[in-house]
Design a protein around this motif. Structure first.
Motif, PDB file in Angstrom:
ATOM      1  N   ALA A  94      27.570  18.501 -16.054  1.00  0.00           N
ATOM      2  CA  ALA A  94      27.395  19.851 -15.520  1.00  0.00           C
ATOM      3  C   ALA A  94      25.913  20.186 -15.406  1.00  0.00           C
ATOM      4  N   TRP A 115      34.962  21.280 -10.023  1.00  0.00           N
ATOM      5  CA  TRP A 115      33.767  21.199 -10.863  1.00  0.00           C
ATOM      6  C   TRP A 115      32.545  21.832 -10.196  1.00  0.00           C
ATOM      7  N   GLU A 155      30.751  21.674 -13.883  1.00  0.00           N
ATOM      8  CA  GLU A 155      31.508  20.974 -14.912  1.00  0.00           C
ATOM      9  C   GLU A 155      31.322  19.480 -14.687  1.00  0.00           C
ATOM     10  N   LYS A 156      31.802  18.678 -15.629  1.00  0.00           N
ATOM     11  CA  LYS A 156      31.733  17.230 -15.472  1.00  0.00           C
ATOM     12  C   LYS A 156      32.634  16.768 -14.331  1.00  0.00           C
TER      13      LYS A 156
END
Length: 266
Positions: free
Chosen positions: A139, A15, A56-57
């Motif tokens: 994010a 991520w 990203e998460k």
């Protein structure tokens, strides 16, 4: 204890970001960097300070306290948002009371995100995350994290990524409750403020030389992280993106108007 700059560890994450913000810019962009750690010294092993970079998460996750941890050391942590892209969010706690059975079912049927309290965040937002708080980072965030020095993370949900989940262990320590509003605040970038006062660590933001009140709360060894400006420890200049230990605050020369985070174990 000996004072000195702490070594940096760069950690790849699925991520993470390809391009890191200043002062962490790099020529090699072949890997996504999610975290930059300041390696704890043997003189102060209780704390771990990191920068996190999210493209990203992160997983929906939870950390145990010391009593529930297999190592006897829990993971309380806090976040200071240093940069947030428009619309960036994070989740802490639930929108309502949630039972363990409901949490398990939601983790398995991909609806646990709907139960979490997602908050849009901005630069300067601060969150203290007690052990047992179910949370997730979204994010578009750059943040400073101060935590107990343990890496026990139980993933409850990971958006279908091929990584291990820990439902039984995580549900056993998760608090199915809303997050207390008094554990978050917005931190002005130009004011001294005590952010955390135990039980596991103490953390403050200082501007230039710390006040006598802050000095009294930071007796003994201290870790410093300049966010703007610089500090001197002996002959070493510590700049943004770096961190160092000092035997005492009196061993640190703070540049006028430098914005510095200081931390110590409680």
């Amino acid at each position: 204890m000996s004072s000195g700059r702490l070594e940096i560890k760069t950690v790849e994450k699925v991520w993470g970001m390809d391009n890191l913000p200043a002062p962490f810019t790099r020529d090699d962009q072949s890997a996504r960097i999610g975290e930059i750690w300041f390696q704890p010294s043997t003189a102060m092993t209780e704390l771990l300070v990191k920068y996190l970079f999210t493209n990203e998460k992160l997983s929906v996750q939870v950390h145990p306290n010391g009593e529930a941890s297999p190592t006897g050391c829990g993971k309380e942590e806090c976040w200071l948002i240093l940069d947030a892209q428009p619309g960036a969010k994070l989740a802490v706690g639930f929108v309502r009371e949630v039972s363990a059975d409901e949490m398990r079912a939601a983790a398995l049927d991909d609806t646990i995100e709907d139960l979490l309290h997602w908050r849009e965040v901005r630069t300067g937002d601060f969150f203290y995350i007690p052990a047992g708080t179910v949370h997730a980072l979204g994010a578009g965030l750059t943040l400073l994290e101060v935590q107990e020095n343990t890496d026990i993370t139980y993933r409850l949900y990971d958006y279908g990524r091929p990584r291990e989940l820990h439902l039984d262990e995580g549900l056993a320590v998760s608090k199915g409750q809303p997050y207390p509003d008094d554990l978050s605040q917005t931190v002005p970038s130009d004011q001294e403020i005590l952010l955390v006062d135990g039980p596991q660590f103490t953390l403050a933001q200082v501007i230039g030389q710390p006040s006598q009140d802050i000095e009294s709360r930071f007796a003994g060894p201290v870790q410093v992280m300049p966010l703007s400006g610089s500090v001197m420890i002996g002959d070493s200049m510590i700049e943004p993106g770096q961190s160092a230990l000092a035997d005492t605050l009196r061993d640190v020369a703070f540049q006028e108007n430098a914005r510095t985070m200081i931390a110590r174990p409680s």
